[in-house]
Enzyme design. Structure first.
Site: not given
Ligand code: ADE
Length: 294
Positions: A35, A118, A136
């Protein structure tokens, strides 16, 4: 209406959800790393790097024990290198204070140094299946469009994201919103004809009379400066130069200023170097006018 949206999106995700490596683990540390990487870097660039990084630092304890310079080196070429410093600090904190275990509750995760809302919610949901909204910019856009009529003064996207979260399905729901935002409900020219939510979507920017698009363009899609002119570009170049040094080696500031193309703008160069030093990304020897990784 909310129930229809939930059912349609979850069904779509079951069929079209992306097979991403961080969706095959529930290891909180591995999910945290993914993340943090995904916040500012695209999925396809994160994919190989995430695996490499975890090979180098398989556990939070391994990361905490590694020298910061090595962590910064292994962060390349992702950019936004400060993330490597923050992750390293966070790992040290969790090892020292929490016996190496990341907490499960979003509120506790939020209290860790350098972990924003987040990331705290993403770890709580994707590692511990806590029922939280993971919002996000992609998710914000999707919810803002689908439920455009429900958003108003005092009722923002975040509150709505929590309201529409389906009971017991937070993990899939949040991942699904991310996939829809990344592949269908994209910022410019959304693919409404392919969208599972099209029959229920109030926004439908691809078809609307342009009102929503006009509203969005003011916030989100403003012209951005050429990357090669940004501070971030130069910060990246400076850290790249420091990364290329071998152990014990230093880089002379004057030579570095020349190498990154800032000879004509020494004030900016000095400011960038001070910023990087403050962020813990470089170590500066003021007297010797030279730097290296910390
Ligand atoms: N962007 C942020 N977290 C994500 C996730 N778990 N899978 C795909 N895109 C992401």
């Amino acid at each position: 209406m909310i129930d229809e949206v939930r059912a349609a999106l979850l069904e779509w995700y079951a069929r079209h959800g992306r097979d991403l490596p961080w969706r095959r683990t529930r290891d909180p540390y591995a999910i945290l790393v993914s993340e943090v990487m995904l916040q500012q870097t695209q999925v396809e660039r994160v994919r190989p790097k995430w695996e490499e990084f975890l090979e180098a630092f398989p556990t939070l304890r391994d990361l905490a024990a590694a020298p910061l310079a090595e962590v910064i080196r292994r962060w390349a070429p992702l950019g936004y290198n400060q993330r490597a410093v923050r992750l390293h600090r966070l790992a040290a904190h969790v090892v020292e204070r929490l016996d190496g275990e990341l907490p499960r509750e979003p509120s506790e995760l939020r209290r860790l140094p350098g972990l924003g809302e987040y990331t705290a919610n993403a770890v709580a949901c994707f590692a511990f299946e806590r029922p939280v909204a993971v919002v996000d910019t992609n998710v914000e856009r999707v919810i803002g469009r689908v439920f455009a009529d429900r958003i108003g003064a005092g009722h923002g996207v975040r509150a709505l994201a929590l309201e529409v979260l389906p009971a017991g399905r937070a993990y899939d729901w949040n991942q699904a919103l991310m996939d829809l935002g990344a592949t269908v409900c994209i910022a410019r020219s959304p693919r409404c004809l392919l969208c599972p939510l099209q029959p229920m979507c109030v926004g439908q920017p691809a078809r609307s009379d342009g009102l929503l698009r006009a509203a969005e363009s003011r916030q989100e899609y403003r012209a951005t400066p050429r990357f090669e002119e940004t501070d971030r570009y130069y910060r990246g170049r400076i850290v790249d130069a420091a990364r290329a040094l071998s152990a014990g080696e230093w880089l002379a500031l004057d030579q570095l200023m020349e190498a990154v193309g800032l000879r004509e703008d020494s004030g900016r160069f000095e400011r960038l170097v001070s910023g990087l030093e403050r962020d813990g990304l470089v170590f500066v020897d003021e007297v010797g006018r030279r730097l290296r990784l910390p």
